[in-house]
Design a protein around this motif. Structure first.
Motif, mmCIF file in Angstrom:
data_model
loop_
_atom_site.group_PDB
_atom_site.id
_atom_site.type_symbol
_atom_site.label_atom_id
_atom_site.label_comp_id
_atom_site.label_asym_id
_atom_site.label_seq_id
_atom_site.Cartn_x
_atom_site.Cartn_y
_atom_site.Cartn_z
ATOM 1 N N ALA A 36 40.231 36.461 51.122
ATOM 2 C CA ALA A 36 40.411 35.510 50.019
ATOM 3 C C ALA A 36 41.560 35.943 49.115
ATOM 4 C CB ALA A 36 39.119 35.380 49.216
ATOM 5 N N ALA A 37 41.651 37.234 48.831
ATOM 6 C CA ALA A 37 42.732 37.742 47.980
ATOM 7 C C ALA A 37 44.092 37.568 48.649
ATOM 8 C CB ALA A 37 42.487 39.208 47.637
ATOM 9 N N LEU A 38 44.165 37.790 49.962
ATOM 10 C CA LEU A 38 45.420 37.578 50.697
ATOM 11 C C LEU A 38 45.794 36.097 50.690
ATOM 12 C CD1 LEU A 38 44.735 39.996 53.672
ATOM 13 C CD2 LEU A 38 46.660 40.192 52.081
ATOM 14 N N TRP A 51 48.741 48.017 55.312
ATOM 15 C CA TRP A 51 48.121 48.315 54.016
ATOM 16 C C TRP A 51 48.148 47.058 53.151
ATOM 17 C CZ3 TRP A 51 45.335 52.293 52.382
ATOM 18 C CH2 TRP A 51 45.087 52.414 51.026
ATOM 19 N N ASP A 52 47.046 46.783 52.443
ATOM 20 C CA ASP A 52 46.990 45.644 51.526
ATOM 21 C C ASP A 52 47.511 46.066 50.165
ATOM 22 O OD1 ASP A 52 45.906 43.928 53.435
ATOM 23 O OD2 ASP A 52 43.881 44.631 53.024
ATOM 24 N N ASN A 53 48.579 45.409 49.716
ATOM 25 C CA ASN A 53 49.269 45.747 48.471
ATOM 26 C C ASN A 53 49.085 44.652 47.436
ATOM 27 O OD1 ASN A 53 51.126 48.182 49.220
ATOM 28 N ND2 ASN A 53 51.248 46.782 50.938
ATOM 29 N N PRO A 54 49.141 45.001 46.141
ATOM 30 C CA PRO A 54 49.084 43.970 45.106
ATOM 31 C C PRO A 54 50.316 43.071 45.178
ATOM 32 C CG PRO A 54 49.501 46.128 44.133
ATOM 33 C CD PRO A 54 49.263 46.343 45.597
ATOM 34 N N ALA A 55 50.153 41.818 44.774
ATOM 35 C CA ALA A 55 51.247 40.849 44.848
ATOM 36 C C ALA A 55 52.484 41.325 44.098
ATOM 37 C CB ALA A 55 50.785 39.502 44.304
ATOM 38 N N ALA A 56 52.309 42.072 43.018
ATOM 39 C CA ALA A 56 53.439 42.513 42.202
ATOM 40 C C ALA A 56 54.246 43.630 42.857
ATOM 41 C CB ALA A 56 52.942 42.975 40.834
#
Length: 80
Positions: A36-38, A51-56
């Motif tokens: 959902a976050a992606l 690796w899942d990184n923050p949008a910023a």
């Protein structure tokens, strides 16, 4: 709703972190929350190391030293 940025009005503590911590606490799988976050654009997946990184983040912040640049919008990396 899941905005975990430092923008004014963003939930404190960051909602995404709270959801993932709660998932750990009750043994719920994190994958639906991460998916959902992606999909919402809150995270992006590094095409090199997954690796899942923050949008910023402009480059990968994963534990390995890959530091791959964030892909262009609409380019998606698949989890292996």
């Amino acid at each position: 709703m899941l905005d975990d940025s430092n923008a004014e009005g963003a939930p404190r503590p960051p909602l995404l972190d709270a959801l993932l911590s709660a998932a750990d606490a009750v043994r719920i799988q994190k994958e639906p929350i991460l998916a959902a976050a992606l999909a919402a654009g809150l995270l992006w997946r590094c095409p090199a190391c997954q690796w899942d990184n923050p949008a910023a983040a402009t480059c990968c912040e994963g534990p390995r030293p890959c530091r791959t640049r964030q892909p262009a919008a609409g380019v998606e990396a698949k989890r292996e």
